[in-house]
Design a protein around this motif. Sequence first.
Motif, short mmCIF file in Angstrom:
data_model
loop_
_atom_site.label_atom_id
_atom_site.label_comp_id
_atom_site.label_asym_id
_atom_site.label_seq_id
_atom_site.Cartn_x
_atom_site.Cartn_y
_atom_site.Cartn_z
N THR A 93 0.87 -1.29 -0.07
CA THR A 93 0.05 -0.10 0.12
C THR A 93 0.81 1.28 0.11
N ARG A 94 0.37 2.35 -0.41
CA ARG A 94 0.86 3.82 -0.21
C ARG A 94 1.35 3.93 0.99
N GLY A 95 2.81 4.44 1.39
CA GLY A 95 2.98 4.47 2.62
C GLY A 95 3.54 3.29 3.33
N GLY A 96 3.50 2.31 2.83
CA GLY A 96 3.98 0.77 3.48
C GLY A 96 5.48 0.64 3.35
N ALA A 97 5.76 -0.39 3.80
CA ALA A 97 7.14 -0.96 3.98
C ALA A 97 7.43 -2.07 3.32
#
Length: 344
Positions: A255-259
């Motif tokens: 997801t966006r902002g994930g790692a």
Amino acid sequence: MLAIRKTSMAAGLSMENVEQPKELAPNEVLVKVKKASICGSDVHIYKWDKWAQSHIRPPMTIGHEFAGVVEAVGEAVDTVKVGDYVAAESHIPCQNCYQCRTGRMHICKDMKILGVDIDGAFAQYIKVPQVILWKVSKEIPEEYASVMEPFGNAVHATLVEDLTGKTVLITGVGPIGAMAIQVAKAAGASLVIASEIREYRKQLAKINGADVVIDPSCQDLEKEVVKLTNGEGVDVVIEMSGNVQALLDGLKCVTRGGAVSILGVYSKNVEIPIDEFVTFKGLKVYGITGRKMFETWRTADQLLKSKKVDLSKVVTHVIPFQDWQKGFELMIKGDCGKIVMEIS
């Protein structure tokens, strides 16, 4: 003593009688090896592939995953004593470089590797510097203590982010990927998805607690992950396979902002559309090598001691030392988890 040796610059290994280490430097420790585990890098040495040819200088004893009992200590050793139950870090730090002096020995600038740069653990006795030894909790069986080094890889790669309530995708379910599934569950992940194409390892993923197992060779991984995460993608991807397509798929699935935590090692250069896959998604990307010395070891020890992680689901074979050839054949075939040899 008996030892498994690389004696020539060609495929194969041999078991030989060699002299037991006797002289100890002030900071060295002699360990009687009880159990030793076969690693993928040992298989590279056995096959004598390009990696092995560029790293190994025969003759030498190989192996770096082991557990044993301290037999003797050098005059300056003050961290362990005779009779202590120990396992060992395979990264031998110089203790002088910038990284070592700032608490990051696992990425030492002048590191040596046990069983690669110096004689290793596939022997009845091994001589090592005291700095790499970890005193193992007595509750942990020897066969599991012998795989604490690769288990530490799983712990380090998995716990770079707080996983409480997070969704996780693990790409590649070899033994370390299987361990990572259990670590993620123990850390509170709400959903653990495993991506794997080999039948044996798909079953290994299920046995170790994956909520969903996806075969990307016959399923659309991104589509399935999006469906399972209500259109969001996973919070964390842990890339264990060393397969370029698996890495690219993982970057698509997060997801966006994930790692993204990368332990896999790639045999060729990887081309990634950085803008689309990383920058504009605001991802955090972690490169993982080894284990934090010794923060990761403490965590690994406690997970095993408390039985929050059960390595009986990963250690699939325990064989006599003399049957080492069978162990390597199983590793090459791939229908196994971790293989542990009983040394003494």
